[in-house]
Design a protein around this motif. Structure first.
Motif, PDB file in Angstrom:
ATOM      1  N   VAL A   1       3.123   7.723  -8.448  1.00 35.25           N
ATOM      2  CA  VAL A   1       2.109   6.673  -7.340  1.00 35.25           C
ATOM      3  C   VAL A   1       1.744   5.790  -8.491  1.00 35.25           C
ATOM      4  CG1 VAL A   1       0.718   7.132  -5.689  1.00 35.25           C
ATOM      5  CG2 VAL A   1       1.976   8.618  -5.647  1.00 35.25           C
ATOM      6  N   ALA A   2       1.356   5.629  -9.661  1.00 36.10           N
ATOM      7  CA  ALA A   2       1.320   5.245 -10.268  1.00 36.10           C
ATOM      8  C   ALA A   2       2.185   4.504 -10.826  1.00 36.10           C
ATOM      9  CB  ALA A   2       0.244   5.840 -11.636  1.00 36.10           C
ATOM     10  N   GLU A   3       3.462   4.795 -11.127  1.00 33.84           N
ATOM     11  CA  GLU A   3       4.417   3.551 -12.036  1.00 33.84           C
ATOM     12  C   GLU A   3       4.881   3.062 -10.331  1.00 33.84           C
ATOM     13  OE1 GLU A   3       7.055   6.841 -13.915  1.00 33.84           O
ATOM     14  OE2 GLU A   3       5.616   7.577 -15.156  1.00 33.84           O
ATOM     15  N   TYR A   4       5.086   3.426  -9.334  1.00 37.09           N
ATOM     16  CA  TYR A   4       5.823   3.355  -8.674  1.00 37.09           C
ATOM     17  C   TYR A   4       4.869   1.961  -7.727  1.00 37.09           C
ATOM     18  CZ  TYR A   4       8.513   2.390  -4.704  1.00 37.09           C
ATOM     19  OH  TYR A   4       9.701   2.189  -3.163  1.00 37.09           O
ATOM     20  N   ALA A   5       3.638   2.103  -8.186  1.00 31.41           N
ATOM     21  CA  ALA A   5       2.707   1.572  -7.493  1.00 31.41           C
ATOM     22  C   ALA A   5       2.689   0.217  -8.963  1.00 31.41           C
ATOM     23  CB  ALA A   5       1.071   1.893  -7.762  1.00 31.41           C
ATOM     24  N   GLN A   6       3.332   0.073  -9.607  1.00 31.40           N
ATOM     25  CA  GLN A   6       2.928  -1.060 -10.795  1.00 31.40           C
ATOM     26  C   GLN A   6       4.176  -1.535 -10.606  1.00 31.40           C
ATOM     27  OE1 GLN A   6       2.451   1.158 -14.277  1.00 31.40           O
ATOM     28  NE2 GLN A   6       0.414   0.340 -14.829  1.00 31.40           N
ATOM     29  N   LYS A   7       4.917  -0.785  -9.923  1.00 28.80           N
ATOM     30  CA  LYS A   7       5.902  -1.693  -9.798  1.00 28.80           C
ATOM     31  C   LYS A   7       6.608  -2.869  -8.600  1.00 28.80           C
ATOM     32  CE  LYS A   7      10.289   0.412  -8.965  1.00 28.80           C
ATOM     33  NZ  LYS A   7      11.859   1.998  -8.822  1.00 28.80           N
ATOM     34  N   ILE A   8       5.516  -2.167  -7.916  1.00 28.60           N
ATOM     35  CA  ILE A   8       5.782  -2.204  -6.862  1.00 28.60           C
ATOM     36  C   ILE A   8       4.347  -3.473  -6.188  1.00 28.60           C
ATOM     37  CG2 ILE A   8       7.778  -1.419  -5.207  1.00 28.60           C
ATOM     38  CD1 ILE A   8       5.256  -0.190  -3.872  1.00 28.60           C
ATOM     39  N   ASN A   9       3.834  -3.616  -7.132  1.00 27.82           N
ATOM     40  CA  ASN A   9       1.864  -3.954  -6.845  1.00 27.82           C
ATOM     41  C   ASN A   9       1.155  -3.743  -6.127  1.00 27.82           C
ATOM     42  OD1 ASN A   9      -0.068  -5.471  -7.929  1.00 27.82           O
ATOM     43  ND2 ASN A   9       1.473  -7.402  -6.836  1.00 27.82           N
ATOM     44  N   ALA A  10       1.490  -2.563  -5.825  1.00 27.73           N
ATOM     45  CA  ALA A  10       0.399  -2.075  -4.789  1.00 27.73           C
ATOM     46  C   ALA A  10      -0.974  -1.117  -5.228  1.00 27.73           C
ATOM     47  CB  ALA A  10       1.373  -0.408  -3.764  1.00 27.73           C
ATOM     48  N   LYS A  11      -1.948  -1.031  -4.048  1.00 26.63           N
ATOM     49  CA  LYS A  11      -2.858  -0.336  -3.975  1.00 26.63           C
ATOM     50  C   LYS A  11      -2.494   0.948  -3.787  1.00 26.63           C
ATOM     51  CE  LYS A  11      -5.502  -4.601  -3.399  1.00 26.63           C
ATOM     52  NZ  LYS A  11      -4.929  -4.895  -2.717  1.00 26.63           N
TER      53      LYS A  11
ATOM     54  N   ALA B   1       4.046   8.394  -0.354  1.00 27.51           N
ATOM     55  CA  ALA B   1       4.100   9.560  -0.776  1.00 27.51           C
ATOM     56  C   ALA B   1       4.097  10.641  -0.617  1.00 27.51           C
ATOM     57  CB  ALA B   1       3.998   8.757  -1.940  1.00 27.51           C
ATOM     58  N   ASN B   2       5.354  11.195  -0.334  1.00 27.81           N
ATOM     59  CA  ASN B   2       5.390  12.819  -0.222  1.00 27.81           C
ATOM     60  C   ASN B   2       5.268  13.037  -1.739  1.00 27.81           C
ATOM     61  OD1 ASN B   2       5.474  12.415   2.554  1.00 27.81           O
ATOM     62  ND2 ASN B   2       7.731  12.932   2.626  1.00 27.81           N
ATOM     63  N   ILE B   3       3.917  13.673  -2.217  1.00 26.93           N
ATOM     64  CA  ILE B   3       3.664  14.656  -3.309  1.00 26.93           C
ATOM     65  C   ILE B   3       3.872  15.812  -3.079  1.00 26.93           C
ATOM     66  CG2 ILE B   3       2.346  14.887  -5.030  1.00 26.93           C
ATOM     67  CD1 ILE B   3       0.859  11.956  -4.361  1.00 26.93           C
ATOM     68  N   ILE B   4       4.750  16.325  -3.209  1.00 29.79           N
ATOM     69  CA  ILE B   4       4.428  18.445  -3.274  1.00 29.79           C
ATOM     70  C   ILE B   4       3.852  18.983  -4.690  1.00 29.79           C
ATOM     71  CG2 ILE B   4       6.060  20.172  -3.540  1.00 29.79           C
ATOM     72  CD1 ILE B   4       8.796  18.820  -2.765  1.00 29.79           C
ATOM     73  N   GLY B   5       2.974  18.934  -4.177  1.00 32.15           N
ATOM     74  CA  GLY B   5       1.157  19.544  -4.971  1.00 32.15           C
ATOM     75  C   GLY B   5       0.762  20.777  -4.388  1.00 32.15           C
TER      76      GLY B   5
ATOM     77  N   ILE C   1       1.032  -1.118  -0.228  1.00 32.73           N
ATOM     78  CA  ILE C   1       0.083  -0.062   0.116  1.00 32.73           C
ATOM     79  C   ILE C   1       1.059   1.072   0.216  1.00 32.73           C
ATOM     80  CG2 ILE C   1      -1.807   1.358   1.240  1.00 32.73           C
ATOM     81  CD1 ILE C   1      -2.941  -1.126   2.455  1.00 32.73           C
ATOM     82  N   ILE C   2       0.193   2.133  -0.614  1.00 35.71           N
ATOM     83  CA  ILE C   2       1.309   3.314  -0.846  1.00 35.71           C
ATOM     84  C   ILE C   2      -0.007   4.317  -0.206  1.00 35.71           C
ATOM     85  CG2 ILE C   2       2.264   5.245  -2.319  1.00 35.71           C
ATOM     86  CD1 ILE C   2       2.582   3.048  -4.218  1.00 35.71           C
ATOM     87  N   ILE C   3       0.532   4.759   0.936  1.00 34.48           N
ATOM     88  CA  ILE C   3      -0.445   6.629   1.629  1.00 34.48           C
ATOM     89  C   ILE C   3       0.082   7.213   0.495  1.00 34.48           C
ATOM     90  CG2 ILE C   3      -1.244   7.360   3.291  1.00 34.48           C
ATOM     91  CD1 ILE C   3      -0.605   4.562   5.024  1.00 34.48           C
ATOM     92  N   SER C   4      -0.779   8.375   0.104  1.00 33.11           N
ATOM     93  CA  SER C   4      -0.540   9.509  -0.428  1.00 33.11           C
ATOM     94  C   SER C   4      -1.358  10.731  -0.153  1.00 33.11           C
ATOM     95  CB  SER C   4      -0.812   8.975  -2.165  1.00 33.11           C
ATOM     96  OG  SER C   4      -0.417   7.729  -2.495  1.00 33.11           O
ATOM     97  N   HIS C   5      -0.096  11.092   0.012  1.00 33.77           N
ATOM     98  CA  HIS C   5      -0.749  12.822   0.823  1.00 33.77           C
ATOM     99  C   HIS C   5       0.122  14.731  -0.095  1.00 33.77           C
ATOM    100  CE1 HIS C   5       2.032  14.471   3.429  1.00 33.77           C
ATOM    101  NE2 HIS C   5       2.820  13.336   2.768  1.00 33.77           N
ATOM    102  N   ILE C   6      -0.295  14.777   0.386  1.00 31.53           N
ATOM    103  CA  ILE C   6      -0.196  16.273  -0.440  1.00 31.53           C
ATOM    104  C   ILE C   6       0.947  17.237   0.365  1.00 31.53           C
ATOM    105  CG2 ILE C   6      -0.540  18.720  -0.784  1.00 31.53           C
ATOM    106  CD1 ILE C   6      -1.479  16.185  -3.502  1.00 31.53           C
ATOM    107  N   CYS C   7       2.125  18.026  -0.383  1.00 29.92           N
ATOM    108  CA  CYS C   7       3.301  18.205   0.687  1.00 29.92           C
ATOM    109  C   CYS C   7       3.072  19.796   0.197  1.00 29.92           C
ATOM    110  CB  CYS C   7       4.031  17.880   0.962  1.00 29.92           C
ATOM    111  SG  CYS C   7       4.525  16.309   1.539  1.00 29.92           S
TER     112      CYS C   7
END
Length: 155
Positions: free
Chosen positions: A107-117, A77-81, A19-25
């Protein structure tokens, strides 16, 4: 695929596997309000690494993402948004949709690479002042289009 909406704490994995927990920084290196507080309650690393990244400055720009491993199957995932933390002189909120889109593509590319939701709160809609309709479209164009399962948690 559709977004799965849950009544849950976005910092607690709501499904099995990676699992990748995504949020905006923001792009000014401050960490101290909003969802980051919930992250910091559970893990120290994301704030530490974000601040370190800001200090070093390398690649610390709108649209960039930092992936921080926090548990065996969990990454933050610390996304600078968002640009700064307040509305600008024209009353525009700090959210930068283009940067969010760029970040979620990574995030999508990384999720595909590690098979994550991917799991998240309603990113960009709190302190960043964004519109969920806009963010939802971005999630569809980035994550859902690549077949990644997405969980949006509201407490």
């Amino acid at each position: 695929k559709m977004i799965n909406y849950l009544k849950a704490d976005a910092t607690i994995p709501q499904t099995e596997g990676n699992i990748i927990i995504s949020h905006i920084c923001n792009d000014i290196g401050t960490w101290g309000k909003g969802f980051v507080m919930a992250i910091s309650k559970r893990w120290k690393e994301p704030a530490k690494q974000y601040k370190q990244w800001y200090k070093e400055g390398e690649g610390f720009i709108l649209g960039a993402v930092q992936f921080v491993a926090v548990e065996e199957n969990v990454w933050v995932a610390n996304i600078i948004g968002q640009h700064k933390i307040y509305k600008d002189e024209n009353g525009n909120p700090p959210i930068r949709y283009e940067a969010v889109k760029e970040g979620l593509q990574q995030v999508a590319e990384y999720a595909q690479k590690i098979n994550a939701k991917v799991q998240m709160p309603r990113i960009g809609c709190g302190l960043a002042g964004g519109s969920w309709d806009e963010i939802e479209k971005i999630i569809e164009e980035t994550l859902l289009q690549k077949g990644i399962e997405v969980f949006v948690c509201d407490i």
